[in-house]
Design a protein around this motif. Structure first.
Motif, PDB file in Angstrom:
ATOM      1  N   ARG A  89       0.851  -1.190   0.000  1.00 18.33           N
ATOM      2  CA  ARG A  89       0.000   0.000   0.000  1.00 18.33           C
ATOM      3  C   ARG A  89       0.888   1.241   0.000  1.00 18.33           C
ATOM      4  N   MET A  90       0.633   2.089  -0.993  1.00 18.25           N
ATOM      5  CA  MET A  90       1.408   3.335  -1.085  1.00 18.25           C
ATOM      6  C   MET A  90       0.671   4.405  -0.289  1.00 18.25           C
ATOM      7  N   MET A  91       1.338   4.909   0.768  1.00 12.96           N
ATOM      8  CA  MET A  91       0.680   5.854   1.654  1.00 12.96           C
ATOM      9  C   MET A  91       0.364   7.169   0.943  1.00 12.96           C
ATOM     10  N   SER A  92       1.100   7.450  -0.136  1.00 16.11           N
ATOM     11  CA  SER A  92       0.819   8.656  -0.901  1.00 16.11           C
ATOM     12  C   SER A  92      -0.265   8.327  -1.923  1.00 16.11           C
ATOM     13  N   GLY A  93      -1.492   8.740  -1.669  1.00  9.86           N
ATOM     14  CA  GLY A  93      -2.593   8.519  -2.601  1.00  9.86           C
ATOM     15  C   GLY A  93      -3.394   7.267  -2.295  1.00  9.86           C
ATOM     16  N   GLY A  94      -2.928   6.404  -1.388  1.00  9.79           N
ATOM     17  CA  GLY A  94      -3.694   5.228  -0.986  1.00  9.79           C
ATOM     18  C   GLY A  94      -3.717   4.104  -1.989  1.00  9.79           C
ATOM     19  N   LYS A  95      -2.922   4.176  -3.065  1.00  9.20           N
ATOM     20  CA  LYS A  95      -2.904   3.135  -4.088  1.00  9.20           C
ATOM     21  C   LYS A  95      -2.209   1.890  -3.556  1.00  9.20           C
ATOM     22  N   THR A  96      -2.740   0.690  -3.943  1.00  7.08           N
ATOM     23  CA  THR A  96      -2.137  -0.569  -3.519  1.00  7.08           C
ATOM     24  C   THR A  96      -1.715  -1.354  -4.758  1.00  7.08           C
ATOM     25  N   ILE A  97      -0.500  -1.888  -4.717  1.00 14.90           N
ATOM     26  CA  ILE A  97      -0.013  -2.695  -5.830  1.00 14.90           C
ATOM     27  C   ILE A  97       0.308  -4.082  -5.315  1.00 14.90           C
ATOM     28  N   VAL A  98       0.283  -5.089  -6.254  1.00 10.39           N
ATOM     29  CA  VAL A  98       0.579  -6.472  -5.897  1.00 10.39           C
ATOM     30  C   VAL A  98       1.969  -6.815  -6.405  1.00 10.39           C
ATOM     31  N   ILE A  99       2.798  -7.373  -5.535  1.00 13.86           N
ATOM     32  CA  ILE A  99       4.167  -7.732  -5.878  1.00 13.86           C
ATOM     33  C   ILE A  99       4.391  -9.201  -5.567  1.00 13.86           C
ATOM     34  N   GLN A 100       4.983  -9.931  -6.528  1.00 18.90           N
ATOM     35  CA  GLN A 100       5.352 -11.310  -6.308  1.00 18.90           C
ATOM     36  C   GLN A 100       6.766 -11.371  -5.763  1.00 18.90           C
ATOM     37  N   ALA A 101       6.993 -12.217  -4.762  1.00 16.55           N
ATOM     38  CA  ALA A 101       8.317 -12.296  -4.134  1.00 16.55           C
ATOM     39  C   ALA A 101       8.556 -13.697  -3.618  1.00 16.55           C
ATOM     40  N   ASP A 102       9.710 -13.895  -3.049  1.00 17.03           N
ATOM     41  CA  ASP A 102      10.098 -15.158  -2.445  1.00 17.03           C
ATOM     42  C   ASP A 102      10.534 -14.874  -1.002  1.00 17.03           C
ATOM     43  N   LYS A 103      10.256 -15.852  -0.123  1.00 21.19           N
ATOM     44  CA  LYS A 103      10.618 -15.638   1.274  1.00 21.19           C
ATOM     45  C   LYS A 103      12.114 -15.400   1.457  1.00 21.19           C
ATOM     46  N   ASN A 104      12.911 -15.960   0.568  1.00 22.26           N
ATOM     47  CA  ASN A 104      14.364 -15.818   0.698  1.00 22.26           C
ATOM     48  C   ASN A 104      14.897 -14.539   0.045  1.00 22.26           C
ATOM     49  N   ASP A 105      14.003 -13.816  -0.625  1.00 20.55           N
ATOM     50  CA  ASP A 105      14.429 -12.541  -1.202  1.00 20.55           C
ATOM     51  C   ASP A 105      14.809 -11.561  -0.093  1.00 20.55           C
ATOM     52  N   THR A 106      15.730 -10.691  -0.417  1.00 24.65           N
ATOM     53  CA  THR A 106      16.049  -9.607   0.515  1.00 24.65           C
ATOM     54  C   THR A 106      15.057  -8.486   0.318  1.00 24.65           C
ATOM     55  N   VAL A 107      14.996  -7.609   1.316  1.00 21.44           N
ATOM     56  CA  VAL A 107      14.116  -6.446   1.220  1.00 21.44           C
ATOM     57  C   VAL A 107      14.520  -5.578   0.023  1.00 21.44           C
ATOM     58  N   GLU A 108      15.826  -5.495  -0.231  1.00 21.33           N
ATOM     59  CA  GLU A 108      16.307  -4.689  -1.355  1.00 21.33           C
ATOM     60  C   GLU A 108      15.812  -5.242  -2.681  1.00 21.33           C
ATOM     61  N   THR A 109      15.750  -6.596  -2.802  1.00 18.21           N
ATOM     62  CA  THR A 109      15.220  -7.214  -4.023  1.00 18.21           C
ATOM     63  C   THR A 109      13.757  -6.839  -4.221  1.00 18.21           C
TER      64      THR A 109
END
Length: 880
Positions: A89-109
């Motif tokens: 959720r983007m606090m600027s404007g309230g827009k929410t996006i969906v992101i695919q990730a892996d548990k082993n991914d780093t936050v930077e990834t």
């Protein structure tokens, strides 16, 4: 915005190792409305919850929650799949996006994937999960992020200034949070992730190049606002107050690094650090007011104030940014001033060591901007009559008045202490004065400055100093050194002696060097003394003359200080010779001179006046009495004082009497005689040419009457004595300034005309043979020898001019100081000359030595002494 307020609208609780105790001492206030920021713009704070998350928790609760969550993650049974779908959720404007990730991914990834979709750079993203910011190097599994979890993106957008600095500040807060929680079971921080390294990185980002628009100054201010709005000062103070020694040491070192970094900034940027250092002072004063760290922080604040005040003093009236900063801190620095006043007062009363130079300087550095703030806000009320009404500075003004009264009373005790120590010996025993009293003048200077604010304050200080003249003068003679700023003493000139006033003026000159390599060398032909002296002095650089003079006459062996003293006397006799047309003798006192308007017959006359200013200043610097005096009108113009009717009395007695008569004449009689036929003109005669000059526009058509006669006299005096020689006085002042290197007025500020007379000519009384004898010693003779008895008897028989010629032959001094022979730089000596007993005496003027043969009769000695007493003989007999 008061910097003790933290950057969000919620009250936060510090809890761990006694931090709750700090909370009660640090009063929280709501942030000023004009400083509110949107959640998307607020810097990260590890003790702040997002507005949509659970209520704030203490650090111990947060740490416990984190541990519980981790334990739960390790024990739960879950799908073997590590793929995640996350809702950001983007606090600027309230827009929410969906992101695919892996548990082993780093936050930077994860942030990189967000950047692809949102175009928000990674370094501008801040991801929050369950009220905690995710760190770039951690994996998603570390934070127990589950399938379909919601994350909040509160990163700064592209409009945010200095995103890298924001990241560094957030890193500092993260490190402090980690240290405070004591997460020893976590992997070590990466290289470059210590507080000291982050602080160094933060200050390295601040630009140091300045420009005409003060953009660098504003940029520095923006950087430091990032630092304070993220509550870093409060976090570091909390770390310092930890019960754990390692945490305490880390907090102390971090605060010291910040303070030192502020002092390392260019002077024009140090003012931006004032609010932050003030914040550190407030916080530390509440929790540890007696710790050395608080003292260091207070001293740093004093140093910053001192630097900023110097910039304000040097700046023009339009330099309002620094003015504003000093004004806004004015009310907040009083606690520091009060603490230092207590310390200084205790040291003054104790008298074991006396107040330290450092403490007095720091007190002054806090007092000056506080006085500036009071002056700025209450200028229409100064001098102030307490109590005040309806002013924000009323409390501070009243408390400063109490400090002033306390210091005034204490200084009276201190002055009595000195007076008792000196006993009946007065200032004659200043060498025995204790060094611990060396700061008394500096304290009196502050007290004098404080007195300017209050009605009757100046009179109180003057009363103290006038009642303690002996210790006051002793302090001046003992402790006033070159380079000190003691202009304030001129306000109490009547409490000082001639020796004190001369000492204050002389300390404005550079110290003549004794190293021959640094001296300005002159080789002068006596037959062309003035012209060659002009070439050597007028063409030299001021700096070259500051090193001193090495003088030698052509075809003569003698060199050294004695020859220099002789040159000063002879060249001044040439400069002030009326036949040179540079100066005029006063009609009533032939010793006094004033600039001659007819000097313009010489095309180089202006250069010669500048040369004369240099020569007179050099003679004063070398403490040589040259035997000439300035008339009052000339002296008054050098001091920038208005010339009154009484001032011209000794310069032009005829005009003085005429003007006096005009002013005192009966108005009816004056008008009935048509103002004696006077108009607003001045008739002059110069070099045989008569000229009429108007005193004002249409002056020759304006009659003088009883109503405008005062104006007529003022204009007449100004035209005759000021305007006519103003250019000549200006050139003389320029030459004098070349040697003095401070404004000429600063020199004359300490002196009366009579003092300047004494410095130029010496004592006015006839030479005392008894005083001469009392300051003479013998080598090869004994005081009881008949030749010595004859010598003094012969001197007593001589005329005053003959005695001065003998003295000149002996020392190259024709005039002695005001205090007599004790004022010379050395005793005088009579040496026995092992030569034929009919030889003339010789002298070594540098060492004040007169060499006499052992004359067989008093008559022969008198003949030889009267020979050298002749004016044309008394010069050029001296040897080095």
């Amino acid at each position: 915005m008061t910097l003790s307020r933290l950057s969000d609208n919620h009250k936060r609780k510090f809890d761990d190792n006694g931090v709750d105790n700090i909370l009660h001492k640090m009063k929280r206030h709501e942030v000023d409305a004009d400083h509110h920021t949107s959640p998307s713009q607020q810097p990260f704070n590890p003790w702040r919850s997002d507005e949509n998350s659970a209520p704030n928790r203490s650090l111990s609760e947060e740490c416990s929650s984190s541990s519980s969550s981790s334990s739960s993650t390790e024990s739960s049974t879950r799908s073997e799949s590590t793929r995640l779908q996350l809702f950001v959720r983007m606090m600027s404007g309230g827009k929410t996006i969906v992101i695919q990730a892996d548990k082993n991914d780093t936050v930077e990834t994860l942030q990189s994937r967000i950047e692809v979709k949102t175009k928000i750079p990674v370094n501008e993203q801040r991801l929050i999960y369950k009220g905690k910011q995710l760190q770039d190097e951690r994996s998603l599994s570390y934070y127990s992020i589950e399938q379909d979890s919601s994350l909040h993106l509160v990163g700064r957008m592209r409009s945010t200034e200095h995103p890298v600095a924001c990241q560094v500040v957030d890193d500092i807060m993260y490190i402090v949070s980690r240290i405070h929680r004591g997460e020893n079971n976590l992997p070590p921080l990466p290289r470059g992730m210590s507080i000291s390294e982050k602080l160094a990185s933060f200050f390295s980002m601040i630009p140091v190049e300045n420009d005409e628009n003060n953009s660098t100054d504003k940029s520095t201010e923006t950087y430091l606002k990032i630092f304070t709005n993220s509550s870093v000062p409060a976090a570091l103070v909390m770390l310092y107050t930890s019960r754990l020694e390692t945490n305490k040491s880390c907090g102390e070192n971090s605060i010291k690094i910040f303070l030192n970094s502020c002092l390392a900034l260019p002077d024009n940027q140090q003012s931006c650090c004032l609010p932050v250092v003030l914040e550190f002072c407030r916080l530390l004063r509440r929790v540890c007011p007696h710790d050395k760290l608080y003292g260091s922080c207070r001293n740093t604040l004093g140093s910053l104030l001192e630097t900023v005040q110097e910039l304000v003093d040097k700046s023009e009236s339009g330099f309002t940014r620094l003015h504003y900063r000093l004004l806004t801190v004015g009310e907040e620095i009083f606690p520091c001033l009060s603490e230092l006043a207590d310390l200084m007062d205790q040291q003054l009363v104790d008298d074991n060591l006396g107040p330290s130079l450092y403490d007095v300087q720091k007190f002054s550095s806090f007092w000056r901007p506080l006085k500036y703030a009071i002056d700025f806000q209450l200028s229409s009320l100064i001098p102030i009559a307490l109590p005040l009404r309806s002013t924000v500075l009323e409390a501070e003004v009243g408390r400063v008045r109490q400090i002033f009264g306390r210091l005034l009373t204490t200084m009276n005790i201190c002055m009595l202490r000195i007076e008792s120590s000196l006993g009946g010996r007065g200032v004659a025993n200043t060498e025995a004065m204790a060094l611990k009293w060396g700061q008394y003048l500096a304290v009196l200077k502050i007290v004098s400055s404080m007195s300017e604010l209050y009605q009757g304050g100046k009179e109180q200080v003057a009363s103290l100093i006038n009642s303690r003249k002996v210790p006051f003068c002793a302090l001046i003679l003992k402790f006033v050194k070159r380079g000190d700023d003691h202009g304030w003493i001129s306000e109490y000139k009547e409490a000082t002696t001639f020796e004190c006033r001369r000492h204050l003026a002389m300390m404005l000159f550079p110290d003549p060097k004794e190293d021959y390599e640094e001296m300005h060398e002159m080789l002068i032909d006596r037959s062309d003394l003035l012209k060659e002296s002009f070439q050597y002095i007028a063409k030299a650089s001021p700096g070259g003359l500051h090193g001193g003079l090495f003088m030698e006459f052509k075809n003569e062996e003698a060199t050294g200080p004695g020859v220099l003293r002789e040159w000063f006397y002879l060249v001044c006799q040439e400069i002030f010779n009326p036949g040179r047309t540079l100066f005029l003798r006063s009609t009533d006192d032939f010793r006094r001179f004033s600039p001659n308007t007819a000097s313009k017959v010489d095309p180089l006359h202006l250069d010669y006046f500048k040369f004369t200013g240099r020569v007179i200043a050099l003679a004063l610097m070398h403490n040589v009495q040259v035997g000439v005096l300035f008339d009052r009108v000339f002296y008054q113009q050098l001091t920038n004082q208005t010339i009154s009717l009484e001032d011209i009395k000794d310069t032009d007695r005829i005009m003085y009497n005429s003007c006096k008569q005009i002013l005192e004449m009966d108005p009816v009689f004056f008008d009935s005689n048509a103002g004696l036929g006077l108009t607003f003109v001045l008739e002059t005669e110069e070099l045989g040419k008569r000229e009429t000059k108007e005193l004002k526009k249409d002056g020759k058509y304006t009659a003088v009457n009883s109503e405008n006669r005062e104006e007529y006299v003022k204009l007449l005096i100004n035209k005759r004595f000021v305007a006519s020689i103003s250019e000549l006085v200006k050139k003389f002042s320029e030459g004098f300034f070349d040697i003095l290197s401070v404004p000429v007025r600063s020199f004359f500020l300490h002196l009366h005309l009579e003092d300047f007379d004494g410095m130029l000519r010496g004592g006015e009384n006839q030479i005392s043979v008894d005083d001469w004898k009392a300051h003479t010693e013998y080598n090869g003779f004994k005081e009881t020898d008949r030749q010595i008895d004859w010598f003094w008897k012969i001197l007593r028989k001589m005329t005053e001019e003959e005695r001065r010629s003998v003295l000149f032959f002996w020392t190259s001094n024709k005039f002695i100081p005001v205090e007599g022979f004790r004022g010379l730089s050395s005793k005088l000596y009579i040496y026995r000359l092992h030569e034929p007993n009919d030889r003339l005496p010789t002298s070594h003027t540098c060492f004040y030595r007169l060499c006499l043969p052992k004359y067989p009769t008093m008559g022969l000695m008198e003949q030889r002494l009267r020979f050298i007493a002749q004016d044309h003989v008394s010069s050029s007999f001296g040897k080095w």
